[in-house]
Enzyme design. Structure first.
Site, PDB file in Angstrom:
ATOM      1  N   SER A  16       0.826  -1.219   0.000  1.00  0.00           N
ATOM      2  CA  SER A  16       0.000   0.000   0.000  1.00  0.00           C
ATOM      3  C   SER A  16       0.856   1.263   0.000  1.00  0.00           C
ATOM      4  O   SER A  16       1.732   1.418   0.848  1.00  0.00           O
ATOM      5  CB  SER A  16      -0.877   0.061   1.260  1.00  0.00           C
ATOM      6  OG  SER A  16      -1.835  -0.940   1.218  1.00  0.00           O
ATOM      7  N   HIS A  38      -3.493  -0.030  -5.079  1.00  0.00           N
ATOM      8  CA  HIS A  38      -2.944  -1.253  -5.667  1.00  0.00           C
ATOM      9  C   HIS A  38      -3.319  -1.304  -7.151  1.00  0.00           C
ATOM     10  O   HIS A  38      -4.448  -1.609  -7.509  1.00  0.00           O
ATOM     11  CB  HIS A  38      -3.480  -2.491  -4.940  1.00  0.00           C
ATOM     12  CG  HIS A  38      -2.913  -2.658  -3.564  1.00  0.00           C
ATOM     13  ND1 HIS A  38      -1.830  -3.463  -3.301  1.00  0.00           N
ATOM     14  CD2 HIS A  38      -3.256  -2.094  -2.394  1.00  0.00           C
ATOM     15  CE1 HIS A  38      -1.542  -3.389  -2.017  1.00  0.00           C
ATOM     16  NE2 HIS A  38      -2.395  -2.572  -1.446  1.00  0.00           N
ATOM     17  N   HIS A  60      -5.516  -9.203  -1.505  1.00  0.00           N
ATOM     18  CA  HIS A  60      -5.624  -9.535  -0.088  1.00  0.00           C
ATOM     19  C   HIS A  60      -6.752 -10.540   0.125  1.00  0.00           C
ATOM     20  O   HIS A  60      -7.724 -10.554  -0.620  1.00  0.00           O
ATOM     21  CB  HIS A  60      -5.924  -8.274   0.734  1.00  0.00           C
ATOM     22  CG  HIS A  60      -4.923  -7.192   0.559  1.00  0.00           C
ATOM     23  ND1 HIS A  60      -4.946  -6.340  -0.527  1.00  0.00           N
ATOM     24  CD2 HIS A  60      -3.868  -6.818   1.318  1.00  0.00           C
ATOM     25  CE1 HIS A  60      -3.938  -5.491  -0.422  1.00  0.00           C
ATOM     26  NE2 HIS A  60      -3.271  -5.760   0.686  1.00  0.00           N
ATOM     27  N   TYR A 107      -8.936 -10.312   2.350  1.00  0.00           N
ATOM     28  CA  TYR A 107     -10.182  -9.586   2.669  1.00  0.00           C
ATOM     29  C   TYR A 107     -10.946  -9.133   1.423  1.00  0.00           C
ATOM     30  O   TYR A 107     -12.077  -8.684   1.519  1.00  0.00           O
ATOM     31  CB  TYR A 107      -9.908  -8.389   3.603  1.00  0.00           C
ATOM     32  CG  TYR A 107      -9.054  -7.291   3.025  1.00  0.00           C
ATOM     33  CD1 TYR A 107      -9.497  -6.465   1.995  1.00  0.00           C
ATOM     34  CD2 TYR A 107      -7.767  -7.064   3.519  1.00  0.00           C
ATOM     35  CE1 TYR A 107      -8.701  -5.465   1.462  1.00  0.00           C
ATOM     36  CE2 TYR A 107      -6.967  -6.067   3.001  1.00  0.00           C
ATOM     37  CZ  TYR A 107      -7.443  -5.275   1.983  1.00  0.00           C
ATOM     38  OH  TYR A 107      -6.652  -4.288   1.451  1.00  0.00           O
ATOM     39  N   GLU A 108     -10.326  -9.244   0.262  1.00  0.00           N
ATOM     40  CA  GLU A 108     -11.048  -8.895  -0.970  1.00  0.00           C
ATOM     41  C   GLU A 108     -11.997 -10.018  -1.387  1.00  0.00           C
ATOM     42  O   GLU A 108     -12.708  -9.884  -2.393  1.00  0.00           O
ATOM     43  CB  GLU A 108     -10.049  -8.580  -2.093  1.00  0.00           C
ATOM     44  CG  GLU A 108      -9.246  -7.313  -1.802  1.00  0.00           C
ATOM     45  CD  GLU A 108      -8.172  -7.039  -2.838  1.00  0.00           C
ATOM     46  OE1 GLU A 108      -8.521  -6.745  -3.995  1.00  0.00           O
ATOM     47  OE2 GLU A 108      -6.981  -7.124  -2.490  1.00  0.00           O
ATOM     48  N   ALA A 152       2.377  -2.098   4.174  1.00  0.00           N
ATOM     49  CA  ALA A 152       2.123  -1.078   5.180  1.00  0.00           C
ATOM     50  C   ALA A 152       1.553  -1.809   6.389  1.00  0.00           C
ATOM     51  O   ALA A 152       0.765  -2.747   6.232  1.00  0.00           O
ATOM     52  CB  ALA A 152       1.121  -0.062   4.652  1.00  0.00           C
ATOM     53  N   MET A 166      -2.509  -6.806   7.268  1.00  0.00           N
ATOM     54  CA  MET A 166      -3.523  -7.628   6.603  1.00  0.00           C
ATOM     55  C   MET A 166      -2.985  -8.396   5.393  1.00  0.00           C
ATOM     56  O   MET A 166      -3.751  -8.782   4.516  1.00  0.00           O
ATOM     57  CB  MET A 166      -4.678  -6.740   6.137  1.00  0.00           C
ATOM     58  CG  MET A 166      -5.281  -5.884   7.231  1.00  0.00           C
ATOM     59  SD  MET A 166      -6.608  -4.855   6.591  1.00  0.00           S
ATOM     60  CE  MET A 166      -6.790  -3.674   7.937  1.00  0.00           C
ATOM     61  N   SER A 167      -1.676  -8.589   5.319  1.00  0.00           N
ATOM     62  CA  SER A 167      -1.129  -9.260   4.125  1.00  0.00           C
ATOM     63  C   SER A 167       0.136 -10.034   4.477  1.00  0.00           C
ATOM     64  O   SER A 167       0.436 -10.262   5.639  1.00  0.00           O
ATOM     65  CB  SER A 167      -0.816  -8.220   3.044  1.00  0.00           C
ATOM     66  OG  SER A 167       0.274  -7.408   3.456  1.00  0.00           O
ATOM     67  N   ASN A 199       1.407   3.801  10.870  1.00  0.00           N
ATOM     68  CA  ASN A 199       0.603   4.401  11.943  1.00  0.00           C
ATOM     69  C   ASN A 199       0.806   3.603  13.219  1.00  0.00           C
ATOM     70  O   ASN A 199       1.162   2.426  13.164  1.00  0.00           O
ATOM     71  CB  ASN A 199      -0.889   4.347  11.551  1.00  0.00           C
ATOM     72  CG  ASN A 199      -1.325   2.926  11.207  1.00  0.00           C
ATOM     73  OD1 ASN A 199      -1.086   2.434  10.099  1.00  0.00           O
ATOM     74  ND2 ASN A 199      -1.934   2.259  12.166  1.00  0.00           N
ATOM     75  N   HIS A 219      -7.362   4.936   6.159  1.00  0.00           N
ATOM     76  CA  HIS A 219      -6.528   4.437   5.061  1.00  0.00           C
ATOM     77  C   HIS A 219      -5.718   5.580   4.449  1.00  0.00           C
ATOM     78  O   HIS A 219      -4.596   5.382   3.994  1.00  0.00           O
ATOM     79  CB  HIS A 219      -7.402   3.751   4.007  1.00  0.00           C
ATOM     80  CG  HIS A 219      -6.612   3.041   2.946  1.00  0.00           C
ATOM     81  ND1 HIS A 219      -5.726   2.023   3.235  1.00  0.00           N
ATOM     82  CD2 HIS A 219      -6.552   3.205   1.598  1.00  0.00           C
ATOM     83  CE1 HIS A 219      -5.160   1.596   2.111  1.00  0.00           C
ATOM     84  NE2 HIS A 219      -5.642   2.301   1.106  1.00  0.00           N
TER      85      HIS A 219
END
Ligand code: HPA
Length: 270
Positions: free
Chosen positions: A28, A59, A81, A83-84, A111, A209-210, A233, A245
């Site tokens: 990201s 992306h 990902h 989550y997609e 990220a 998340m990846s 963050n 985001h």
């Protein structure tokens, strides 16, 4: 996923843009790094047979080949990902394609949220090890024996010598590079403050998340892999402010320069 599906996709990439020594995946906010390659050409993910297309903002969805740091590299602008809503077979398909394309080392970037209270947003972290907190595993299902064993060893899932080499380059460049443990949450919701406290107690330095599914599949097929997180963050609850985001993309953008130098030097040294 069947071997022939992966083989067909790999053959298509080879035919369109040729082979490469090293693979790099841009996380990201880091996608513009692809501009640093010379003699480059790309194939859109949508054209590769059976290949999933990414939908996450930031992306792009392009598979590049080009020259960088004195080597021929592949750069993946945008990853898919879990989550997609794609299967982990699809999420990790490119790793197996790279193996079939004879790539000899893989660099994964992402990220991530910072869980270590002594660190700051904008820090870069070498992924020394990971915790798979998702409850799922990309190797569930029939084993692809051509790729690797049913029960692969994960005592060194992140390649030690690549890590050492990357730390040396960071030192030489004067780029601060932390080392730590990345904990994979499926997302797409960010973690709760309680989950972040749990992550810290369990030994995580970063949450994201990846990357973990790819690290597992790369280890399975014996492709040496290095992971670098851009800690964009402080993780949820560590500061008195909500996460967005946009904040993640902005922070990733700020460290672009260090990040680019570090990756280029690492590729050069590999
Ligand atoms: N949590 C999970 N994924 C992330 C974060 C985070 O705080 N920041 C960037 N990716």
């Amino acid at each position: 996923m069947e071997m022939k599906t992966i083989q067909r996709a790999a053959d298509y990439v080879r035919e369109k843009i040729g082979t490469a020594d090293i693979g790099i995946v841009l996380g990201s906010g880091l996608g513009s790094y692809a501009e640093n390659m010379t003699n480059r050409s790309c194939v859109p993910y949508a054209e590769i047979p059976g290949f999933p297309v990414s939908t996450a903002p930031g992306h792009e969805g392009k598979w590049w080949a080009g020259d960088l740091g004195g080597k021929r590299v592949y750069m993946l602008q945008g990853r898919i990902h879990f989550y997609e809503g794609r299967s982990l077979d699809e999420v990790t398909m490119y790793v197996r394609m790279m193996k079939l394309l004879n790539v000899r080392a893989l660099i994964l970037t992402n990220a991530a949220g910072c869980v270590n209270a002594a660190w700051q947003p904008g820090d870069l972290m070498l992924i020394r090890d990971f915790i798979n907190y998702s409850g799922i595993n990309p190797l569930i299902g029939p084993n692809l024996d051509e790729m690797g064993p049913r029960f692969p060893d994960m005592s060194a899932a992140c390649d030690k010598s690549m890590g050492t080499l990357c730390l040396e380059q960071a030192k030489r460049l004067g780029v601060q590079l932390r080392e730590g443990v990345y904990m994979w949450f499926s997302g797409p919701s960010y973690e709760t403050p309680a989950e972040v406290r749990m992550a810290r107690i369990l030994g995580a330095d970063a949450v994201g998340m990846s990357t973990v599914p790819e690290l597992i599949v790369a280890r399975h097929c014996g492709l040496p892999t290095l992971g670098i997180s851009c800690l964009t963050n402080m993780a949820a609850g560590m500061l008195d402010q909500p996460l967005s985001h946009l904040e993640v993309l902005e922070a990733a953008n700020k460290v672009q320069k260090d990040f680019r130098e570090l990756i280029t030097a690492t590729v050069d040294a590999l």
